[in-house]
Enzyme design. Sequence first.
Site, PDB file in Angstrom:
ATOM      1  CG  ASN A 199      14.473   1.043 -24.851  1.00 24.63           C
ATOM      2  OD1 ASN A 199      14.051   2.350 -25.243  1.00 24.63           O
ATOM      3  ND2 ASN A 199      13.962   0.289 -25.590  1.00 24.63           N
ATOM      4  CG  HIS A 224      20.541   7.516 -25.544  1.00 23.45           C
ATOM      5  ND1 HIS A 224      19.309   7.164 -25.772  1.00 23.45           N
ATOM      6  CD2 HIS A 224      21.008   8.107 -26.522  1.00 23.45           C
ATOM      7  CE1 HIS A 224      19.016   8.096 -26.797  1.00 23.45           C
ATOM      8  NE2 HIS A 224      20.218   8.689 -27.191  1.00 23.45           N
TER       9      HIS A 224
END
Length: 279
Positions: free
Chosen positions: A100, A117
Site C-alpha cells: 500500500n 511500492h
Amino acid sequence: MTGTGMLAELVSRGDTVVLSGAGLSTESGIPDYRGPTGRRRAGQPMTYQAFTGDAEARRRYWARSHAGWRHIAGAAPNAGHRVVAELERRGLVGGIITQNVDGLHAAAGAHQVIELHGALDRVVCLSCRARSARTELDRRLRAANPGWEAAPGRVNPDGDAVLDDERVAAFQVVGCPRCGGLLKPDVVFFGENVPRARVDECFALVAGAGLLLVLGSSLTVRSGYRFVQRAAALGVPVAIVNQGATRGDGDAVLTLDAPLGAALTGLLAELDGAASPAR
C-alpha cells in the site's frame, strides 16, 4: 480450534512478518483493486512510460491525483492497522512489508515498515532526484489552479480519482521548485521496477521469519506474490487473511476468508486470552 485461534497459535511463536495489501485499508474508506470494494478499477493505471513521455498524460495524472490525494490524506488507520502495530509493539511482528502507498501502517504506530511500492505523501524530481512532502506540492498546485475544484467520482487505492475531461484540461501542472524538472509521486508505477535493494531487504525479512502473514492481498501481482513463493520454498509457514481466494492459497498452512478488522481484532483477543492466567 477456530481459525483465529489457529492463527493466534502461529503468531504467538513470534518472528511474524506481515505482507499487507489494499484489502487492509478498505475499512479506512480506501477501495481495493480486486476485493469486494474493488471489482473494477475506475480507469487504467498510469504507466511510467506514459508519465515520462506524454505531457497530457502527466496533466491527466496530476489532476486526478490532486483531487484524490485529499481522500487518501484524510483516511485514518482502522482496527486492522492498529492490531498490526500492537503486535509489533509486543514483539510478535518483526517487520511489515506493505504493497500500500497510503502510509496507514505508520499512522497506526508501526515502525518496522517497508513500503514496497513507495508512498503518496512524498514527491520526487526525476531530474535532480530531490524529494519533498506531498503537502508542499498540494499547496503549490492549489496556488497554480485558483478556483479549480473537482468532485471526484471513485478514488482508487493509489489516489487516482475519476474526473471528467473538462476538469482535466483546465488543470495546470507545476515542476520541481529546485530545477524545474518533472515531479512524480514517490511510488512505483506500472512498468517501473521496485528498487533492488528494497526487494532484497524484503527477501531477507522473509528468510528470517517464523511466519509470513498475508493481510488483505489477492497476491495477483507478482510484486507481492514472490514473497509467498520465497517463504514456501524456505519452509516458512504462510497464513493468509483476505476476503476471497488468493493466488497464494495453495502455499498457505492457514487461510481465513473474513473482513480484516474483525479477524485481526479476534486474533488479538485470542492472544490476550491465552496470556491470561486460568481462573
